[in-house]
Design an enzyme around this catalytic site. Structure first.
Site, PDB file in Angstrom:
ATOM      1  N   THR A  47       0.823  -1.206   0.000  1.00 56.48           N
ATOM      2  CA  THR A  47       0.000   0.000   0.000  1.00 56.48           C
ATOM      3  C   THR A  47       0.864   1.265   0.000  1.00 56.48           C
ATOM      4  OG1 THR A  47      -1.493   1.289   1.398  1.00 56.48           O
ATOM      5  CG2 THR A  47      -0.114  -0.294   2.533  1.00 56.48           C
ATOM      6  N   ASP A  48       0.301   2.360  -0.495  1.00 57.03           N
ATOM      7  CA  ASP A  48       1.013   3.641  -0.423  1.00 57.03           C
ATOM      8  C   ASP A  48       1.025   4.181   1.011  1.00 57.03           C
ATOM      9  OD1 ASP A  48      -1.667   4.387  -0.177  1.00 57.03           O
ATOM     10  OD2 ASP A  48      -1.638   5.833  -1.830  1.00 57.03           O
ATOM     11  N   GLU A  49       0.236   3.558   1.909  1.00 49.98           N
ATOM     12  CA  GLU A  49       0.167   4.065   3.284  1.00 49.98           C
ATOM     13  C   GLU A  49       1.487   3.872   4.027  1.00 49.98           C
ATOM     14  OE1 GLU A  49      -3.506   3.253   5.332  1.00 49.98           O
ATOM     15  OE2 GLU A  49      -4.602   3.111   3.442  1.00 49.98           O
ATOM     16  N   TYR A  85      -1.848  -0.758  10.853  1.00 48.89           N
ATOM     17  CA  TYR A  85      -1.981  -1.396   9.533  1.00 48.89           C
ATOM     18  C   TYR A  85      -0.790  -1.043   8.645  1.00 48.89           C
ATOM     19  CZ  TYR A  85      -3.284  -1.824   4.622  1.00 48.89           C
ATOM     20  OH  TYR A  85      -3.259  -2.094   3.271  1.00 48.89           O
ATOM     21  N   LYS A 133       2.296  -3.354   7.132  1.00 49.72           N
ATOM     22  CA  LYS A 133       2.578  -3.523   5.697  1.00 49.72           C
ATOM     23  C   LYS A 133       4.011  -3.065   5.388  1.00 49.72           C
ATOM     24  CE  LYS A 133       0.122  -4.698   2.788  1.00 49.72           C
ATOM     25  NZ  LYS A 133      -0.232  -6.059   2.251  1.00 49.72           N
TER      26      LYS A 133
HETATM   27  P1  NAD Z   1      -9.472  -7.774   1.964  1.00 52.81           P
HETATM   28  O1  NAD Z   1      -9.490  -7.489   3.418  1.00 52.81           O
HETATM   29  O2  NAD Z   1     -10.689  -7.529   1.152  1.00 52.81           O
HETATM   30  O3  NAD Z   1      -9.044  -9.295   1.714  1.00 52.81           O
HETATM   31  C1  NAD Z   1      -7.987  -9.892   2.400  1.00 52.81           C
HETATM   32  C2  NAD Z   1      -8.056 -11.396   2.127  1.00 52.81           C
HETATM   33  O4  NAD Z   1      -6.933 -12.001   2.804  1.00 52.81           O
HETATM   34  C3  NAD Z   1      -9.326 -12.056   2.668  1.00 52.81           C
HETATM   35  O5  NAD Z   1      -9.867 -12.916   1.707  1.00 52.81           O
HETATM   36  C4  NAD Z   1      -8.834 -12.833   3.888  1.00 52.81           C
HETATM   37  O6  NAD Z   1      -9.568 -14.006   4.161  1.00 52.81           O
HETATM   38  C5  NAD Z   1      -7.405 -13.150   3.495  1.00 52.81           C
HETATM   39  N1  NAD Z   1      -6.560 -13.361   4.685  1.00 52.81           N
HETATM   40  C6  NAD Z   1      -6.467 -12.567   5.771  1.00 52.81           C
HETATM   41  N2  NAD Z   1      -5.623 -13.105   6.676  1.00 52.81           N
HETATM   42  C7  NAD Z   1      -5.180 -14.263   6.126  1.00 52.81           C
HETATM   43  C8  NAD Z   1      -4.279 -15.270   6.560  1.00 52.81           C
HETATM   44  N3  NAD Z   1      -3.680 -15.200   7.753  1.00 52.81           N
HETATM   45  N4  NAD Z   1      -4.017 -16.318   5.736  1.00 52.81           N
HETATM   46  C9  NAD Z   1      -4.625 -16.408   4.523  1.00 52.81           C
HETATM   47  N5  NAD Z   1      -5.510 -15.495   4.069  1.00 52.81           N
HETATM   48  C10 NAD Z   1      -5.780 -14.427   4.864  1.00 52.81           C
HETATM   49  O7  NAD Z   1      -8.230  -6.947   1.400  1.00 52.81           O
HETATM   50  P2  NAD Z   1      -8.065  -6.194   0.004  1.00 52.81           P
HETATM   51  O8  NAD Z   1      -8.652  -4.854   0.112  1.00 52.81           O
HETATM   52  O9  NAD Z   1      -8.480  -7.108  -1.092  1.00 52.81           O
HETATM   53  O10 NAD Z   1      -6.484  -6.021  -0.020  1.00 52.81           O
HETATM   54  C11 NAD Z   1      -5.642  -6.999  -0.601  1.00 52.81           C
HETATM   55  C12 NAD Z   1      -4.197  -6.563  -0.436  1.00 52.81           C
HETATM   56  O11 NAD Z   1      -3.988  -5.295  -1.041  1.00 52.81           O
HETATM   57  C13 NAD Z   1      -3.769  -6.423   1.024  1.00 52.81           C
HETATM   58  O12 NAD Z   1      -2.454  -6.918   1.140  1.00 52.81           O
HETATM   59  C14 NAD Z   1      -3.803  -4.934   1.254  1.00 52.81           C
HETATM   60  O13 NAD Z   1      -2.874  -4.542   2.249  1.00 52.81           O
HETATM   61  C15 NAD Z   1      -3.419  -4.401  -0.108  1.00 52.81           C
HETATM   62  N6  NAD Z   1      -3.960  -3.065  -0.412  1.00 52.81           N
HETATM   63  C16 NAD Z   1      -5.300  -2.827  -0.360  1.00 52.81           C
HETATM   64  C17 NAD Z   1      -5.778  -1.548  -0.679  1.00 52.81           C
HETATM   65  C18 NAD Z   1      -7.254  -1.245  -0.697  1.00 52.81           C
HETATM   66  O14 NAD Z   1      -7.616  -0.110  -0.989  1.00 52.81           O
HETATM   67  N7  NAD Z   1      -8.130  -2.180  -0.428  1.00 52.81           N
HETATM   68  C19 NAD Z   1      -4.894  -0.538  -1.004  1.00 52.81           C
HETATM   69  C20 NAD Z   1      -3.528  -0.823  -1.022  1.00 52.81           C
HETATM   70  C21 NAD Z   1      -3.073  -2.104  -0.738  1.00 52.81           C
HETATM   71  P1  TYD Z   2     -10.776   3.739   4.230  1.00 56.18           P
HETATM   72  O1  TYD Z   2     -11.715   3.272   3.180  1.00 56.18           O
HETATM   73  O2  TYD Z   2     -10.862   3.124   5.590  1.00 56.18           O
HETATM   74  O3  TYD Z   2      -9.311   3.596   3.617  1.00 56.18           O
HETATM   75  P2  TYD Z   2      -7.892   4.126   4.217  1.00 56.18           P
HETATM   76  O4  TYD Z   2      -8.049   4.462   5.637  1.00 56.18           O
HETATM   77  O5  TYD Z   2      -7.030   2.920   4.014  1.00 56.18           O
HETATM   78  O6  TYD Z   2      -7.505   5.279   3.356  1.00 56.18           O
HETATM   79  O7  TYD Z   2     -10.942   5.293   4.399  1.00 56.18           O
HETATM   80  C1  TYD Z   2     -10.798   6.194   3.309  1.00 56.18           C
HETATM   81  C2  TYD Z   2     -10.913   7.592   3.846  1.00 56.18           C
HETATM   82  O8  TYD Z   2     -12.260   7.799   4.319  1.00 56.18           O
HETATM   83  C3  TYD Z   2     -10.016   7.872   5.040  1.00 56.18           C
HETATM   84  O9  TYD Z   2      -9.541   9.199   4.979  1.00 56.18           O
HETATM   85  C4  TYD Z   2     -10.923   7.700   6.249  1.00 56.18           C
HETATM   86  C5  TYD Z   2     -12.281   8.154   5.722  1.00 56.18           C
HETATM   87  N1  TYD Z   2     -13.464   7.488   6.296  1.00 56.18           N
HETATM   88  C6  TYD Z   2     -14.529   8.252   6.773  1.00 56.18           C
HETATM   89  O10 TYD Z   2     -14.492   9.494   6.731  1.00 56.18           O
HETATM   90  N2  TYD Z   2     -15.611   7.615   7.283  1.00 56.18           N
HETATM   91  C7  TYD Z   2     -15.689   6.252   7.371  1.00 56.18           C
HETATM   92  O11 TYD Z   2     -16.709   5.707   7.875  1.00 56.18           O
HETATM   93  C8  TYD Z   2     -14.602   5.473   6.868  1.00 56.18           C
HETATM   94  C9  TYD Z   2     -14.624   3.972   6.939  1.00 56.18           C
HETATM   95  C10 TYD Z   2     -13.500   6.143   6.330  1.00 56.18           C
END
Ligand code: NAD
Ligand code: TYD
Length: 356
Positions: A136-138, A161, A165
């Protein structure tokens, strides 16, 4: 290089399921989806491809060393796309240990299993093997009003989180530099699209708006995120796995910076148009400004020019059309929504996958 046997961890999650779909639709690879099926997983998201002869599912925890060794030995991948993680910042504030366990310890266990397997391969197969970590960019922390993250931005994570990461990124690089495992890392911005668990901003606002309940905006709603459509991200991951340079970091962003209040208001307008309700009235009336998230990063923005220059990848979906499609998807998939909300899909999974 185009891998033939791809192990996807976290393939039952939001982005992982889009990656699995992309691989089945746009490559010839055999795919093993390895997932522990936590609360965030949803096999309903993969129901329509579950019988594809190139797809198999294996329930396993990446922290379980034996299960990981067995998965490598049985499936014999030539590529690992590692997405399994605890992924929600707010949950990491109330229960950080699960994030350390899965994201840090689990990634180390997976890396060890990959290394042990990779070391036994003939040299030509060792060279073409790839381990790609989806991050993630975070990890780079918060930006002010100006600038954007690049692959050389120093790490400065704020939440448990993002710290977990960052830790997993460091481990992936260490396994590459110390043991020669051919690793790559992608750091992407906030994803949105169909099948996202409704704890993240966009699906939470869509489902609350549909129900006519409050839309909680943290602080003043002026925090900025760079929104990336999930299918654009899935395409980027596969392009990096196939064409990326071992040891490199690739940034993936949507080029769509919006402050949170703008995102929520846009969603309100879309819901009013696509699902008008006389009872609920204009959805903007549901917006509530609530206490800010502790350690809330102000702004994320990605400079993806290096990824575009080296691999030709660019995002294709505009934020406006992507958001409209996303709202429409949730409207058209009430069964998915109901299942996620009631937990009935988890009972269904327990019954259907108890034997695995
Ligand atoms: P998600 O939470 O929707 O899915 C995560 C999946 O991982 C789930 O299916 C869960 O069952 C599985 N999982 C969790 N713990 C596990 C374990 N111990 N063993 C095996 N499987 C396990 O997440 P997502 O949003 O699809 O994100 C996927 C990846 O992308 C993550 O690594 C996350 O850090 C990264 N990412 C997500 C975002 C975003 O905006 N969603 C942005 C940047 C990076
Ligand atoms: P989120 O979807 O949790 O992603 P991330 O924290 O990884 O960026 O949140 C996106 C943005 O929205 C973040 O600035 C937090 C804000 N947010 C709210 O304002 N209200 C909410 O209920 C949630 C879940 C997030």
């Amino acid at each position: 290089m185009s891998a033939k046997r791809v192990l996807v961890t976290g393939g039952a999650g939001f982005i992982g399921s889009a990656v699995v779909r992309h691989l089945l639709a746009d490559s010839e690879a055999e795919v093993l989806n390895l997932d522990a099926l936590t609360y965030a997983a949803n096999l309903l998201s993969l129901q329509d491809i579950a019988d594809d002869p190139r797809y198999q599912f294996r329930r396993a925890d990446i922290c379980d060393a034996e299960a990981m060794q067995a998965a490598f030995a049985d499936f014999r991948p030539d590529c690992v796309l590692h997405l399994a993680a605890e992924s929600h910042v707010d949950r990491s504030l109330t229960g950080p240990q699960a994030f350390v366990q899965t994201n840090v310890v689990g990634t180390a266990v997976l890396l060890d299993a990959a290394r042990n397997y990779w070391e036994q391969l003939p040299e030509s197969e060792q060279q073409s093997f790839r381990f790609l970590h989806v991050s993630t960019d975070e990890v780079f922390g918060s930006l002010g009003d100006e600038g954007a993250f690049t692959p050389t931005t120093p790490y400065d994570p704020s939440s448990p989180y993002s710290a977990s990461k960052a830790g997993s990124d460091h481990l992936v690089r260490a396994w590459g530099r110390s043991f020669g495992l051919p690793t790559l890392i992608t750091n992407c911005s906030n994803n949105y699209g169909p099948r996202q668990f409704p704890e993240k901003l966009i699906p939470l606002m869509i489902l609350n708006g549909l129900e006519g309940i409050e839309l909680p905006v943290y602080g003043k709603g002026d925090n900025v995120r760079d929104w990336l459509y999930v299918d654009d991200h899935a395409r980027a991951i596969w392009q990096v796995a196939c064409g990326g340079k071992v040891g490199e970091t690739y940034l993936v962003g949507g080029g769509a910076e919006r402050d949170n209040l703008t995102v929520v208001k846009t969603l309100c307008a879309l819901l009013d148009e696509l699902a008008p309700s006389a009872d609920i009235g204009p959805r903007e009336g549901l917006i509530r400004f609530v206490t800010d998230r502790p350690g809330h990063d102000f702004r994320y923005a990605i400079d993806a020019s290096a990824t575009t220059e080296s691999l030709g990848w660019t995002p294709q979906e505009s934020f406006e059309s992507g958001l409209r499609q996303t709202v429409q998807w949730y409207l058209d998939h009430q069964e998915w929504v109901e299942a996620v909300r009631t937990g009935s899909y988890r009972n269904w999974m327990e019954k259907n996958y108890a034997w695995r």
